[in-house]
Design a protein around this motif. Structure first.
Motif, PDB file in Angstrom:
ATOM      1  N   LEU A  40       0.836  -1.203   0.000  1.00 13.87           N
ATOM      2  CA  LEU A  40       0.000   0.000   0.000  1.00 13.87           C
ATOM      3  C   LEU A  40       0.873   1.255   0.000  1.00 13.87           C
ATOM      4  CD1 LEU A  40      -3.167   1.002   1.049  1.00 13.87           C
ATOM      5  CD2 LEU A  40      -1.631   1.724   2.859  1.00 13.87           C
ATOM      6  N   GLN A  41       1.866   1.318   0.853  1.00 15.74           N
ATOM      7  CA  GLN A  41       2.742   2.489   0.923  1.00 15.74           C
ATOM      8  C   GLN A  41       3.585   2.630  -0.337  1.00 15.74           C
ATOM      9  OE1 GLN A  41       4.602   1.495   4.703  1.00 15.74           O
ATOM     10  NE2 GLN A  41       3.771   3.389   5.543  1.00 15.74           N
ATOM     11  N   ILE A  42       4.073   1.535  -0.855  1.00 14.22           N
ATOM     12  CA  ILE A  42       4.904   1.565  -2.063  1.00 14.22           C
ATOM     13  C   ILE A  42       4.052   2.024  -3.246  1.00 14.22           C
ATOM     14  CG2 ILE A  42       6.387   0.206  -3.569  1.00 14.22           C
ATOM     15  CD1 ILE A  42       7.582  -0.164  -0.888  1.00 14.22           C
ATOM     16  N   GLY A  43       2.811   1.539  -3.338  1.00 14.79           N
ATOM     17  CA  GLY A  43       1.914   1.951  -4.414  1.00 14.79           C
ATOM     18  C   GLY A  43       1.594   3.437  -4.345  1.00 14.79           C
ATOM     19  N   ARG A  44       1.315   3.936  -3.138  1.00 17.91           N
ATOM     20  CA  ARG A  44       1.060   5.376  -2.964  1.00 17.91           C
ATOM     21  C   ARG A  44       2.295   6.195  -3.358  1.00 17.91           C
ATOM     22  NH1 ARG A  44      -3.577   6.745  -0.240  1.00 17.91           N
ATOM     23  NH2 ARG A  44      -4.630   5.053   0.826  1.00 17.91           N
ATOM     24  N   PHE A  45       3.470   5.727  -2.960  1.00 20.10           N
ATOM     25  CA  PHE A  45       4.712   6.387  -3.328  1.00 20.10           C
ATOM     26  C   PHE A  45       4.842   6.470  -4.853  1.00 20.10           C
ATOM     27  CE2 PHE A  45       9.068   5.606  -4.793  1.00 20.10           C
ATOM     28  CZ  PHE A  45       9.708   6.755  -4.354  1.00 20.10           C
ATOM     29  N   GLY A  73      21.494  -4.321  -3.000  1.00 17.37           N
ATOM     30  CA  GLY A  73      21.562  -3.705  -1.681  1.00 17.37           C
ATOM     31  C   GLY A  73      20.250  -3.178  -1.149  1.00 17.37           C
ATOM     32  N   GLY A  74      19.182  -3.357  -1.883  1.00 15.35           N
ATOM     33  CA  GLY A  74      17.856  -2.900  -1.463  1.00 15.35           C
ATOM     34  C   GLY A  74      16.823  -3.952  -1.799  1.00 15.35           C
ATOM     35  N   VAL A  75      15.614  -3.516  -2.040  1.00 12.78           N
ATOM     36  CA  VAL A  75      14.524  -4.422  -2.397  1.00 12.78           C
ATOM     37  C   VAL A  75      13.838  -3.862  -3.635  1.00 12.78           C
ATOM     38  CG1 VAL A  75      12.394  -5.508  -1.612  1.00 12.78           C
ATOM     39  CG2 VAL A  75      14.194  -4.983   0.037  1.00 12.78           C
ATOM     40  N   ARG A  76      13.567  -4.735  -4.588  1.00 15.14           N
ATOM     41  CA  ARG A  76      12.864  -4.346  -5.812  1.00 15.14           C
ATOM     42  C   ARG A  76      11.423  -4.834  -5.696  1.00 15.14           C
ATOM     43  NH1 ARG A  76      15.152  -3.647 -11.365  1.00 15.14           N
ATOM     44  NH2 ARG A  76      13.372  -3.742 -12.753  1.00 15.14           N
ATOM     45  N   TYR A  77      10.487  -3.919  -5.844  1.00 15.69           N
ATOM     46  CA  TYR A  77       9.060  -4.212  -5.721  1.00 15.69           C
ATOM     47  C   TYR A  77       8.424  -4.104  -7.097  1.00 15.69           C
ATOM     48  CZ  TYR A  77      10.068  -3.157  -0.859  1.00 15.69           C
ATOM     49  OH  TYR A  77      10.614  -3.141   0.394  1.00 15.69           O
ATOM     50  N   VAL A  97       9.445  -0.396  -8.258  1.00 17.60           N
ATOM     51  CA  VAL A  97      10.083   0.539  -7.327  1.00 17.60           C
ATOM     52  C   VAL A  97      11.257  -0.177  -6.678  1.00 17.60           C
ATOM     53  CG1 VAL A  97       9.767   1.830  -5.171  1.00 17.60           C
ATOM     54  CG2 VAL A  97       7.921   1.774  -6.856  1.00 17.60           C
ATOM     55  N   TRP A  98      12.363   0.534  -6.529  1.00 19.71           N
ATOM     56  CA  TRP A  98      13.511  -0.001  -5.796  1.00 19.71           C
ATOM     57  C   TRP A  98      13.743   0.886  -4.589  1.00 19.71           C
ATOM     58  CZ3 TRP A  98      17.969   2.239  -4.110  1.00 19.71           C
ATOM     59  CH2 TRP A  98      18.943   1.388  -3.577  1.00 19.71           C
ATOM     60  N   GLY A  99      14.043   0.277  -3.453  1.00 21.32           N
ATOM     61  CA  GLY A  99      14.324   1.072  -2.278  1.00 21.32           C
ATOM     62  C   GLY A  99      14.973   0.270  -1.173  1.00 21.32           C
ATOM     63  N   ILE A 100      15.413   1.011  -0.177  1.00 18.26           N
ATOM     64  CA  ILE A 100      15.990   0.399   1.011  1.00 18.26           C
ATOM     65  C   ILE A 100      15.041   0.698   2.164  1.00 18.26           C
ATOM     66  CG2 ILE A 100      17.953   0.325   2.588  1.00 18.26           C
ATOM     67  CD1 ILE A 100      19.689   1.307   0.224  1.00 18.26           C
ATOM     68  N   PRO A 101      14.302  -0.309   2.649  1.00 17.50           N
ATOM     69  CA  PRO A 101      13.340  -0.081   3.726  1.00 17.50           C
ATOM     70  C   PRO A 101      13.973   0.630   4.925  1.00 17.50           C
ATOM     71  CG  PRO A 101      13.037  -2.263   2.818  1.00 17.50           C
ATOM     72  CD  PRO A 101      14.311  -1.704   2.210  1.00 17.50           C
ATOM     73  N   MET A 107      13.415   4.756  -5.463  1.00 16.93           N
ATOM     74  CA  MET A 107      13.326   5.181  -6.858  1.00 16.93           C
ATOM     75  C   MET A 107      12.144   4.497  -7.538  1.00 16.93           C
ATOM     76  SD  MET A 107      17.207   5.243  -8.335  1.00 16.93           S
ATOM     77  CE  MET A 107      17.610   3.564  -7.908  1.00 16.93           C
ATOM     78  N   LEU A 108      11.420   5.265  -8.312  1.00 23.27           N
ATOM     79  CA  LEU A 108      10.381   4.726  -9.175  1.00 23.27           C
ATOM     80  C   LEU A 108      11.055   4.398 -10.504  1.00 23.27           C
ATOM     81  CD1 LEU A 108       7.450   4.088  -9.928  1.00 23.27           C
ATOM     82  CD2 LEU A 108       7.179   6.505 -10.527  1.00 23.27           C
ATOM     83  N   LEU A 109      11.118   3.116 -10.839  1.00 26.05           N
ATOM     84  CA  LEU A 109      11.803   2.681 -12.058  1.00 26.05           C
ATOM     85  C   LEU A 109      10.859   2.519 -13.234  1.00 26.05           C
ATOM     86  CD1 LEU A 109      14.131  -0.011 -10.460  1.00 26.05           C
ATOM     87  CD2 LEU A 109      14.657   2.384 -10.970  1.00 26.05           C
ATOM     88  N   GLU A 110       9.608   2.163 -12.948  1.00 25.62           N
ATOM     89  CA  GLU A 110       8.654   1.936 -14.042  1.00 25.62           C
ATOM     90  C   GLU A 110       7.254   2.283 -13.579  1.00 25.62           C
ATOM     91  OE1 GLU A 110       8.995  -1.736 -16.456  1.00 25.62           O
ATOM     92  OE2 GLU A 110       6.909  -2.071 -15.869  1.00 25.62           O
TER      93      GLU A 110
END
Length: 115
Positions: A40-45, A73-77, A97-101, A107-110
């Protein structure tokens, strides 16, 4: 801002507009998944960053088909986000989205319409 295969993305590293959004994800204390990984948070972001980048006025509706895995080094969603335009018509978007929790490094990649 950079472009990758025709898709623009930006790194949101600080609070964008006072009170509007922050890229640091904080989960409820009773969360059963690692901090900062709620779809939910990643989608809103993703919708927020897309709107800022494109001057769009989409509103987040929901998320489905969420998947995550470690990446550089992060997580790809990867997920499908449903968003509504100003007229209320909804559409689905393939979002990556790629990020480090727990950090401000996201970053929004696509963000690509799929229907």
């Amino acid at each position: 801002m950079r472009s990758l295969a025709g898709v623009s993305f930006i790194v949101l590293a600080v609070v964008v507009v006072a009170g509007a959004a922050s890229a640091r994800f904080v989960d409820p204390p009773d969360a059963d998944v690692p901090a900062g990984t709620h779809p939910l948070q990643i989608g809103r972001f993703a919708v927020l960053v897309y709107n800022l980048n494109r001057g769009a006025k989409l509103k987040y509706v929901g998320v489905s088909n969420s998947d995550r895995h470690p990446h550089q080094g992060g997580v790809r969603y990867k997920m499908v986000v449903t968003a509504a335009d100003a007229s209320g018509a909804t559409a689905q978007y393939q979002v990556v989205v790629w990020g480090i929790p727990g950090t401000f490094q996201w970053m929004l990649l696509e963000f690509k319409k799929i229907n």
